[in-house]
Design an enzyme around this catalytic site. Structure first.
Site, mmCIF file in Angstrom:
data_model
loop_
_atom_site.group_PDB
_atom_site.id
_atom_site.type_symbol
_atom_site.label_atom_id
_atom_site.label_comp_id
_atom_site.label_asym_id
_atom_site.label_seq_id
_atom_site.Cartn_x
_atom_site.Cartn_y
_atom_site.Cartn_z
ATOM 1 N N LYS A 80 0.845 -1.202 0.000
ATOM 2 C CA LYS A 80 0.000 0.000 0.000
ATOM 3 C C LYS A 80 0.876 1.246 0.000
ATOM 4 C CE LYS A 80 -3.807 2.100 2.637
ATOM 5 N NZ LYS A 80 -4.623 1.973 3.860
ATOM 6 N N SER A 155 -9.522 1.908 3.066
ATOM 7 C CA SER A 155 -8.686 2.638 2.138
ATOM 8 C C SER A 155 -7.658 1.767 1.419
ATOM 9 C CB SER A 155 -7.949 3.743 2.893
ATOM 10 O OG SER A 155 -7.098 3.190 3.880
ATOM 11 N N SER A 179 -9.593 -0.285 7.344
ATOM 12 C CA SER A 179 -9.068 -0.207 5.976
ATOM 13 C C SER A 179 -8.382 -1.445 5.424
ATOM 14 C CB SER A 179 -8.107 0.967 5.864
ATOM 15 O OG SER A 179 -8.841 2.140 5.678
HETATM 16 N N1 GLN Z 1 -12.693 4.393 6.629
HETATM 17 C C1 GLN Z 1 -12.056 4.828 7.830
HETATM 18 C C2 GLN Z 1 -11.606 6.248 7.677
HETATM 19 O O1 GLN Z 1 -11.886 6.816 6.689
HETATM 20 C C3 GLN Z 1 -10.907 3.944 8.151
HETATM 21 C C4 GLN Z 1 -9.707 4.238 7.343
HETATM 22 C C5 GLN Z 1 -8.545 3.398 7.715
HETATM 23 O O2 GLN Z 1 -8.686 2.376 8.389
HETATM 24 N N2 GLN Z 1 -7.377 3.821 7.296
HETATM 25 O O3 GLN Z 1 -10.990 6.810 8.535
#
Ligand code: GLN
Length: 481
Positions: A80, A155, A179
């Site tokens: 990532k 994400s 994410s």
């Molecule tokens: N969707 C969550 C956010 O927008 C989690 C994102 C993540 O785990 N990096 O913060």
């Protein structure tokens, strides 16, 4: 999975050992797949063939000398793009780091490479890992390989899509509020968030430091276990990394699950869940019961406050972490007439709308007049949520819930309403706030053919328990339940 039977870590190894394919040929084969499929999926942002072939050649040299291979020898992996890679562009899905080439590797990357893995490239993600659909990337959305008009989740959407499409055997993602697990669920692959501190964050570009974790996405639970084993453990470069010994997860997963008590928290089965998801998750719980697990109804009374708490703490930490992008030390610099003007222009152009929203929310929550009412209160509620987990784990061995309330949604469907997007994390942020480990494992499909994920959570440093249940579930046919 799309196309032929996917490669797995054991099949890569046996093919190399039997000299059916060289590591170089394997690498070339994956780049050919990427060339074919990535223009549509947009899963990879940057490829690093020089580095990949150099590593493949090292593996082939070991083979030709008849030396024993390290555990992930020749395994093509994706990283990532919030995880630092020396000399390989690392954008965080943001314009502000469009031309950022880190001078060092993250510890997790270094460990993967030391274990023999071949780094193919860097995967797309929501900007600074803020999002649940991968639509917040400055480099365009990722498509779900199983349903290209739909999102892969976020994400870590690029990592999930790359693995699900067979463009990598495994990938590293990051999970701050869901994410890793949520894109794993939406793309139909196992995806694991280790305990906070289990994997070093050194070289992970920070979003919310008290929540951020690195973990694996793979096509099988066994492969996820193998990758986790390679990256886990104490790292002197991260003082929050834990010293607890790293078990042999691949051995642990074989342990029988009969008699394990699995908690089913009522609060996770309230309204808001897609009926098709509910059906599959209930069938999944039935499958665990048929394996001899004993479901126990639980209450976790502070669950309702989790989204609000998460979005205060995560944005507060983000506003502080992202202050470093000032046009001086890193990345983009847009010249201005004064220093302040330069800051404004750099940050104004460098950050996308979601990142700006979070910096503003977080700055507000930390500001003198509101600190006690928001940030401090958030920390207190976080402690109560963690206590819900401790109380639950005094009665059960693991907790089972849906990963996401909905299957993969259509691109653009939720972008207009940030709150709707935040609600995608409703089942994952609790485990994030509590620091415990969790996995999403494929749990059947909706009538439309979209994958559903089952989330399995265990007490702090209970990765082996999480993997053991997920493995038994997968082996018993969980992905078709
Ligand atoms: N969707 C969550 C956010 O927008 C989690 C994102 C993540 O785990 N990096 O913060």
């Amino acid at each position: 999975m799309t196309g032929a039977t996917p490669w797995t870590i054991p099949s890569v190894r046996s093919s190399l050992e039997a000299r059916k394919i060289s590591a170089r040929e394997m690498t070339a084969d994956f780049y050919a797949r990427i060339e074919k499929r990535n223009p549509e999926l947009n899963a990879y942002l940057t490829l690093c063939p020089e580095r990949a072939y150099a590593q493949a050649d090292r593996i082939d040299a070991l083979l030709s000398r008849g030396e024993s291979l390290p555990p992930l020898a020749g395994v093509p992996v994706a990283i990532k793009d919030v995880i630092s890679t020396r000399g390989v562009r690392t954008t965080c899905g943001s314009r502000i780091l469009e031309n950022y080439f880190p001078p060092y590797d993250a510890s997790a990357v270094e460990r993967l490479e030391r274990a023999g893995a071949v780094l193919l490239g860097k995967t797309n993600c929501d900007e600074f890992a803020m999002g649940s659909s991968n639509e917040n990337s400055a480099y365009g959305p990722v498509r779900n390989p199983l349903a290209p008009e739909r999102v892969p989740g976020g994400s870590s959407g690029g990592s999930a899509a790359a693995v699900a499409a067979g463009l990598a055997v495994a990938a590293l993602g990051t999970d701050t509020g869901g994410s890793i697990r949520q894109p794993g669920a939406l793309c139909g692959i196992p995806a694991m968030m280790p305990s906070y501190g289990r994997v070093s964050r050194y070289g992970l570009i920070a979003f919310a430091s008290s929540l951020d974790r690195i973990g694996p996405l793979a096509t099988s639970v066994r492969d996820a276990a193998a990758v986790l084993r390679a990256i886990a453990g104490r790292d002197p470069n991260d003082s929050t990394s834990a010293g607890a010994p790293v078990p042999d997860y691949q051995a642990e997963i074989e342990k029988p699950v009969k008699g394990l008590r699995i908690g089913i928290p009522q609060e996770y089965f309230a309204e808001g869940m897609d009926p098709a998801v509910r059906k599959r998750v209930e069938a999944g719980i039935g499958l665990l019961r048929s394996l001899g697990c004993q479901p126990v109804e639980l209450r976790m009374p502070h669950t309702d406050y989790a989204i609000a708490t998460y979005y205060i703490i995560a944005t507060a930490e983000a506003s502080s972490n992202l202050a470093r992008y000032d046009g001086v030390r890193y990345g983009l610099r847009v010249p201005g007439t004064t220093l302040l003007d330069m800051y404004r222009k750099t940050r104004g152009r460098g950050f996308g709308p979601e990142v700006k929203r979070r910096i503003m929310l977080g700055t507000y929550a930390l500001s003198a007049g509101y600190y006690d009412a928001y940030y401090l209160k958030g920390q207190k509620v976080r402690a109560l949520i963690a206590r819900d987990f401790r109380d639950a784990f005094s009665r059960v061995d693991a907790i089972v819930t849906p990963t996401s309330p909905v299957p993969a949604f259509r691109l653009g469907e939720r972008t207009a309403d940030p709150l709707q997007m935040y609600l995608a994390d409703i089942y994952t942020v609790t485990g994030s706030l509590a620091g415990v480990p969790g996995i999403s494992v494929p749990c059947g499909k909706t009538p439309e053919g979209l994958p559903v994920g089952l989330q399995i959570l265990a007490p702090l440093f209970g990765e082996a328990r999480v993997l053991q249940l997920a493995y038994a579930f997968e082996k018993a046919g969980g992905s078709n339940v």
